[in-house]
Design a protein around this motif. Sequence first.
Motif, PDB file in Angstrom:
ATOM      1  N   GLY A 118     -28.949 -37.977  43.313  1.00 54.20           N
ATOM      2  CA  GLY A 118     -27.571 -37.620  42.971  1.00 54.20           C
ATOM      3  C   GLY A 118     -26.903 -36.850  44.096  1.00 54.20           C
ATOM      4  O   GLY A 118     -25.705 -37.040  44.377  1.00 54.20           O
ATOM      5  N   TYR A 119     -27.640 -35.959  44.747  1.00 52.91           N
ATOM      6  CA  TYR A 119     -27.103 -35.206  45.883  1.00 52.91           C
ATOM      7  C   TYR A 119     -26.797 -36.136  47.053  1.00 52.91           C
ATOM      8  O   TYR A 119     -25.724 -36.050  47.666  1.00 52.91           O
ATOM      9  N   LEU A 120     -27.719 -37.048  47.356  1.00 52.69           N
ATOM     10  CA  LEU A 120     -27.483 -37.989  48.448  1.00 52.69           C
ATOM     11  C   LEU A 120     -26.259 -38.854  48.164  1.00 52.69           C
ATOM     12  O   LEU A 120     -25.482 -39.161  49.073  1.00 52.69           O
ATOM     13  N   TYR A 141     -16.842 -23.621  53.042  1.00 52.37           N
ATOM     14  CA  TYR A 141     -17.107 -24.127  51.690  1.00 52.37           C
ATOM     15  C   TYR A 141     -17.545 -25.586  51.778  1.00 52.37           C
ATOM     16  O   TYR A 141     -16.715 -26.472  51.922  1.00 52.37           O
ATOM     17  N   PHE A 142     -18.841 -25.810  51.719  1.00 53.02           N
ATOM     18  CA  PHE A 142     -19.395 -27.162  51.695  1.00 53.02           C
ATOM     19  C   PHE A 142     -20.547 -27.170  50.702  1.00 53.02           C
ATOM     20  O   PHE A 142     -21.044 -26.107  50.304  1.00 53.02           O
ATOM     21  N   ASP A 143     -20.946 -28.346  50.285  1.00 51.63           N
ATOM     22  CA  ASP A 143     -22.030 -28.479  49.314  1.00 51.63           C
ATOM     23  C   ASP A 143     -23.340 -28.045  49.973  1.00 51.63           C
ATOM     24  O   ASP A 143     -23.920 -28.793  50.756  1.00 51.63           O
ATOM     25  N   GLY A 144     -23.775 -26.829  49.677  1.00 56.25           N
ATOM     26  CA  GLY A 144     -24.972 -26.272  50.287  1.00 56.25           C
ATOM     27  C   GLY A 144     -24.754 -24.889  50.855  1.00 56.25           C
ATOM     28  O   GLY A 144     -25.700 -24.218  51.278  1.00 56.25           O
ATOM     29  N   ILE A 145     -23.491 -24.415  50.836  1.00 53.65           N
ATOM     30  CA  ILE A 145     -23.181 -23.121  51.451  1.00 53.65           C
ATOM     31  C   ILE A 145     -23.877 -21.963  50.739  1.00 53.65           C
ATOM     32  O   ILE A 145     -24.358 -21.022  51.372  1.00 53.65           O
ATOM     33  N   ASP A 146     -23.953 -22.022  49.404  1.00 50.72           N
ATOM     34  CA  ASP A 146     -24.612 -20.927  48.673  1.00 50.72           C
ATOM     35  C   ASP A 146     -26.096 -20.846  49.030  1.00 50.72           C
ATOM     36  O   ASP A 146     -26.641 -19.755  49.232  1.00 50.72           O
ATOM     37  N   LEU A 147     -26.740 -22.005  49.117  1.00 54.32           N
ATOM     38  CA  LEU A 147     -28.149 -22.022  49.509  1.00 54.32           C
ATOM     39  C   LEU A 147     -28.313 -21.550  50.945  1.00 54.32           C
ATOM     40  O   LEU A 147     -29.264 -20.830  51.269  1.00 54.32           O
ATOM     41  N   TYR A 148     -27.393 -21.940  51.813  1.00 53.85           N
ATOM     42  CA  TYR A 148     -27.410 -21.511  53.221  1.00 53.85           C
ATOM     43  C   TYR A 148     -27.402 -19.981  53.301  1.00 53.85           C
ATOM     44  O   TYR A 148     -28.205 -19.371  54.008  1.00 53.85           O
ATOM     45  N   LYS A 149     -26.491 -19.360  52.554  1.00 53.24           N
ATOM     46  CA  LYS A 149     -26.395 -17.899  52.579  1.00 53.24           C
ATOM     47  C   LYS A 149     -27.658 -17.250  52.018  1.00 53.24           C
ATOM     48  O   LYS A 149     -28.166 -16.267  52.565  1.00 53.24           O
ATOM     49  N   THR A 150     -28.161 -17.808  50.917  1.00 50.79           N
ATOM     50  CA  THR A 150     -29.337 -17.226  50.269  1.00 50.79           C
ATOM     51  C   THR A 150     -30.568 -17.306  51.173  1.00 50.79           C
ATOM     52  O   THR A 150     -31.335 -16.335  51.279  1.00 50.79           O
ATOM     53  N   LEU A 151     -30.774 -18.439  51.830  1.00 48.42           N
ATOM     54  CA  LEU A 151     -31.951 -18.586  52.689  1.00 48.42           C
ATOM     55  C   LEU A 151     -31.849 -17.724  53.943  1.00 48.42           C
ATOM     56  O   LEU A 151     -32.863 -17.212  54.434  1.00 48.42           O
TER      57      LEU A 151
END
Length: 538
Positions: free
Chosen positions: A73-75, A423-433
């Motif tokens: 679904g993400y792809l 703001y892109f799909d993955g930004i929250d994970l980027y910040k968290t990691l």
Amino acid sequence: MMFQIFKKCRRIKINFFMISLILFSMYLFVSYSLVQKLMSKSTNHKIQVHNTAVTLPNVVIHLDLKGSPPKLGYLKRLLPQLHELGVTGFLIEYEDMFPYEGPLANLKARNAYRKSELQDFLKMVVNLGFDIIPLIQTFGHMEHVLKLKQFEHLREVPLHSNVICPSKSESQILIKNMLKQVIQFHRNIFQLNYFHIGADEVYHINKCKQCLQRNQTNATLFLNHVKFTTDFIKKISPQTTVLMWEDMLRTMSMPEWGIVKNLRVEPVYWNYQPRLKVSHVALNMYHKKFDNIWIASAFKGADGMNATVPNIKKRFSNHLSWMELIQNYKFGGEQDIYSFKGIILTGWSRYFHNAPPCELLPVSIPSLFLNLLLIQHFKRGNDWVECDNLSDFFNKNLNDDFTALLRCTDPIEIDYFDVNQCYFDGIDLYKTLNHCDRFVSYISKTVKDILQKSTAFYNNDIDTDDQHIKWSKKTLNDLVALEDKMVKQLSRYYNKHFVAEYVNHKLMSSQQMMYMLLENENYMKSTAKPPWVIRGKR
């Protein structure tokens, strides 16, 4: 008299020593200056872009599914943007994520894609106009197969599961069965234009008894196995063009090139360095021996085995170096600019099957988008441009488009890459990691400092012990909160099996460290003695 001679000799020795020291210091200074100049040149070289448009019919993104398959679904959500950015296809390296059946069922991992969901995804991709290039390892990097007891007897070297023995008939049967299943699966959905057989980094070759008995050179043994593989593919799928990584060909001597005959394959020359080191001799031989040459860069998976996010400046430099090289590339004695068949932007998930996961796809989107913009820039052709360095080129040509693409509120600096305002799909994970990396580093440093002070001198400070215990408990709570946050965000992109592996990889050592420290601090506090007992009698 003797004393004067001795004194004179001593003065000469001292003068000689001083002169030698001065000369040596000058040598070190000059050497350091030259090294600094060369390093500066390698990262800040002048960039010259000509008005010749680059011809690259194929712009292919590598999806490395090695033990970390993104949710389909993400792809699917990525496909429209990738289409707009000029992507023509996907190189899908399945490894243990393909839904093998029958005698090969053990090859698939427990989190492999289901047959029906993979068919649905591939149909959608093909209907949008993308090419699909399946990649199945057929020589090296076969750990996912040779680690199994069922197939470990096919290893070239018993202690290493990466290379299959090409001389055993069972090896050939296994490879034929793998190829047959994968090719038939894809041909039932679309016309299979390309197929990739891997064949890179075959580090163990011509070692086993069966191979040695053939009395062949390493090059001959390698080429014969590649020919066996490609001939089989062409037999069951005649219209399919076979690709292979070319690094094993690159090391062949000139006499060995004479045995390259009727090898129906197109080599993919890969280099992931910020400043390319390309063998023009090898490229020239490929030009003579093969119909087409492909190139391969890296948008992720080339900045360290434990990297969390790509080094975007290095990845950008790698792609820019490739574009500069091929823009006006001519082979000796030819007037026409050579047209490379395509570029594969590799995105490695692990350095090899048993390695830890490196950069994830969602946090690598900025790197991928930037380098696709760069390739578009060169494919369009532009007026002749000269820039002082990488940052200058980025700011003049790509910054506005890149900032808009990632929906950033402020312009991006390539030297100090920060996407916190994007703001892109993955930004929250980027910040968290990114926070995870900083937090883990902080824990490691603080624990080290505490343990260094945990000597007999410091153990009897009850207040200090209490502070350490409070810090340890708070840090453990923070780690638990971070773990929950990571699981939640990762689950948007990956299945529970990989999420558990990745979180453990990132946090387990810190958690263990904190439990040990807390246990140690509690013990120290319970056994602490009054200061006068520790000091003893005076």
